[in-house]
Design an enzyme around this catalytic site. Structure first.
Site, PDB file in Angstrom:
ATOM      1  N   ASP A  13       0.809  -1.226   0.000  1.00 53.34           N
ATOM      2  CA  ASP A  13       0.000   0.000   0.000  1.00 53.34           C
ATOM      3  C   ASP A  13       0.837   1.268   0.000  1.00 53.34           C
ATOM      4  OD1 ASP A  13      -2.245  -1.716   0.169  1.00 53.34           O
ATOM      5  OD2 ASP A  13      -1.796  -1.970   2.282  1.00 53.34           O
ATOM      6  N   GLY A  17       0.241   1.216  -7.512  1.00 44.06           N
ATOM      7  CA  GLY A  17      -0.736   1.395  -8.591  1.00 44.06           C
ATOM      8  C   GLY A  17      -0.628   2.769  -9.224  1.00 44.06           C
ATOM      9  N   HIS A  43      -4.460  -2.723  -5.888  1.00 44.34           N
ATOM     10  CA  HIS A  43      -3.721  -1.585  -6.444  1.00 44.34           C
ATOM     11  C   HIS A  43      -4.719  -0.521  -6.884  1.00 44.34           C
ATOM     12  CE1 HIS A  43       0.124  -4.139  -7.284  1.00 44.34           C
ATOM     13  NE2 HIS A  43      -0.215  -4.093  -6.025  1.00 44.34           N
ATOM     14  N   GLN A 176       2.262  -6.623  -2.994  1.00 43.50           N
ATOM     15  CA  GLN A 176       2.722  -6.641  -1.595  1.00 43.50           C
ATOM     16  C   GLN A 176       4.019  -5.821  -1.500  1.00 43.50           C
ATOM     17  OE1 GLN A 176       1.674  -9.739  -3.053  1.00 43.50           O
ATOM     18  NE2 GLN A 176      -0.302  -9.151  -2.257  1.00 43.50           N
ATOM     19  N   THR A 251      -9.661  -5.448   1.963  1.00 42.42           N
ATOM     20  CA  THR A 251     -10.409  -5.888   3.141  1.00 42.42           C
ATOM     21  C   THR A 251     -11.198  -4.765   3.813  1.00 42.42           C
ATOM     22  OG1 THR A 251      -8.471  -5.432   4.487  1.00 42.42           O
ATOM     23  CG2 THR A 251      -8.712  -7.692   3.674  1.00 42.42           C
ATOM     24  N   GLY A 323      -0.205  13.551  -5.394  1.00 41.02           N
ATOM     25  CA  GLY A 323      -1.669  13.483  -5.384  1.00 41.02           C
ATOM     26  C   GLY A 323      -2.109  12.125  -5.901  1.00 41.02           C
TER      27      GLY A 323
HETATM   28  P1  IMP Z   1      -2.210 -12.922   3.056  1.00 40.99           P
HETATM   29  O1  IMP Z   1      -1.146 -12.648   2.054  1.00 40.99           O
HETATM   30  O2  IMP Z   1      -3.591 -12.597   2.544  1.00 40.99           O
HETATM   31  O3  IMP Z   1      -2.111 -14.288   3.662  1.00 40.99           O
HETATM   32  O4  IMP Z   1      -1.973 -11.918   4.280  1.00 40.99           O
HETATM   33  C1  IMP Z   1      -0.797 -12.001   5.099  1.00 40.99           C
HETATM   34  C2  IMP Z   1      -0.396 -10.611   5.599  1.00 40.99           C
HETATM   35  O5  IMP Z   1       0.022  -9.816   4.486  1.00 40.99           O
HETATM   36  C3  IMP Z   1      -1.525  -9.825   6.269  1.00 40.99           C
HETATM   37  O6  IMP Z   1      -0.972  -8.992   7.266  1.00 40.99           O
HETATM   38  C4  IMP Z   1      -2.077  -8.964   5.126  1.00 40.99           C
HETATM   39  O7  IMP Z   1      -2.708  -7.801   5.598  1.00 40.99           O
HETATM   40  C5  IMP Z   1      -0.792  -8.648   4.389  1.00 40.99           C
HETATM   41  N1  IMP Z   1      -0.985  -8.364   2.945  1.00 40.99           N
HETATM   42  C6  IMP Z   1      -1.112  -9.260   1.947  1.00 40.99           C
HETATM   43  N2  IMP Z   1      -1.232  -8.639   0.765  1.00 40.99           N
HETATM   44  C7  IMP Z   1      -1.160  -7.323   1.010  1.00 40.99           C
HETATM   45  C8  IMP Z   1      -1.186  -6.158   0.192  1.00 40.99           C
HETATM   46  O8  IMP Z   1      -1.308  -6.219  -1.038  1.00 40.99           O
HETATM   47  N3  IMP Z   1      -1.091  -4.952   0.830  1.00 40.99           N
HETATM   48  C9  IMP Z   1      -0.935  -4.863   2.176  1.00 40.99           C
HETATM   49  N4  IMP Z   1      -0.884  -5.924   2.988  1.00 40.99           N
HETATM   50  C10 IMP Z   1      -1.003  -7.140   2.413  1.00 40.99           C
HETATM   51 MG    MG Z   2      -2.877  -2.252  -1.637  1.00 39.64          MG
END
Ligand code: IMP
Ligand code: MG
Length: 336
Positions: A13, A17, A43, A176, A251, A323
């Site tokens: 995050d 993107g 993204h 990620q 989420t 921005g």
């Molecule tokens: P999982 O990959 O869904 O099993 O999540 C494992 C950990 O990685 C958790 O803390 C999620 O919040 C974090 N996580 C997985 N994908 C992302 C992402 O794209 N952005 C931010 N956190 C992520």
């Molecule tokens: Mg994200």
């Protein structure tokens, strides 16, 4: 010919993107290829007043000339993929590798109910961890077995190799970020595989000798969803007061926040072999920089912040996000 990797530097995050959507417009690459874990990513792309939150289709889709690929290392949820094809209207230019793994409803069920994954790790519940487990056990279905994906199947490694031989430019989109890496991150509070620049190459079937640039994306403050360490974490009230409140795009969870961390930035640069840093959301820290497109508009503390990042990491800041829109950016690449 170039093969540039865009990788996340903190816990995801950071605004990958946004950077990718700008590069798609500014550089006109022939291909943008999505690497990373799978649809646990979200993204965010803002372009011409519309906000897209994509989990699988590459962020550069806003440039209609670009071929969009999803690598063999990336998990595909066919439902998510097919619905994003509709929202992005990209059916005629998307390819999925024959060997991408498939997320089935059973994987999502485990990921969103298992106490260890859901509560302790804080998984996104998108089925990625359980699907990667089945892949390791060599019983996961692959894209080549799914009739609905048939029209899109391709060999991503060959497509990229052919494009490089033809002298074209390619961008690899990581998902990620390094501190969520299964190997190098804050284990066990991490995702289900490595997500470094090296892993991004592997996801796409591209050898490391082909890489021309590694752009690590860092946000002007640090956020994290889910559990695990976050040095300097602020209270909810303080986060709100500073205007740093964000919600997860997959989420909807409130993101935890902390000030920019130079130790983590150095770690991200080292583990990814960064050649450039893209710094996002400078306008959130320094509102007078909002929508700036010229470095001469960045003065005082904001300028010192950028210089300190460069001094501490020994890597140049090549792009600065000012921005949410793809075009809110200062592009300094000509100077480096
Ligand atoms: P999982 O990959 O869904 O099993 O999540 C494992 C950990 O990685 C958790 O803390 C999620 O919040 C974090 N996580 C997985 N994908 C992302 C992402 O794209 N952005 C931010 N956190 C992520
Ligand atoms: Mg994200």
């Amino acid at each position: 010919m170039s093969f540039s990797i865009v990788a996340g530097g903190f816990w995801g995050d950071e605004g990958k993107g946004k950077i990718l959507s700008y590069l798609a417009l500014a550089d006109n690459p022939a291909i943008i290829a999505r690497a990373g874990v799978g649809p646990n990513a979200g993204h965010t792309i803002e372009f011409e007043g519309i906000v897209y939150k994509l989990r699988l289709i590459p962020s550069g889709f806003i440039n209609p000339k670009i071929r969009l690929l999803i690598g063999a290392g990336v998990l595909v949820n066919p439902q998510v993929f097919l619905s994003e094809l509709e929202t992005t209207k990209t059916k005629d230019r998307v390819g999925v590798d024959f060997q991408s793994g498939i997320i089935e409803p059973s994987h999502i069920e485990i990921d969103s109910t298992d106490a260890h994954l859901k509560n302790k790790i804080g998984s996104t519940g998108s089925g990625c961890g359980p699907a990667n487990m089945d892949r390791a056990l060599r019983k996961l279905k692959l894209a080549r077995e799914i009739p609905e994906l048939e029209p899109y199947l391709t060999d991503v490694s060959i497509e990229i190799d052919d494009a490089l031989k033809a002298g074209k430019n390619i961008i690899a989109e990581g998902s990620q970020a390094i501190l969520l890496s299964l190997f190098h991150g804050s284990y066990p509070y991490v995702t289900s595989k490595d997500v470094s620049a090296a892993a991004i190459c592997s996801d796409l079937g591209v050898g490391p000798t082909k890489v021309t640039d590694v752009i690590v994306v860092l946000k002007s403050f640090v956020t994290r969803v889910g559990t695990g360490e976050l040095p300097g974490e602020l209270s909810k009230e303080e986060t709100e007061k500073r205007g740093w409140t964000e919600y997860g795009s997959v989420t909807g969870r409130l993101r935890r926040a902390a000030p920019f961390n130079y130790d983590l930035a150095r770690k991200a640069v080292r583990l990814n072999g960064a050649t450039q840093i893209a710094l996002t959301k400078l306008d959130i820290l320094y509102p007078d920089t909002a929508k700036a497109n010229d470095i001469r508009q960045i003065r005082g503390e904001a300028k010192e912040f950028i210089s300190r990042i460069e001094e501490e990491t020994n890597v140049k800041v090549s792009m600065i996000g000012t921005g949410p829109c793809a075009k809110d950016i200062i592009d300094l690449r000509e100077n480096i």
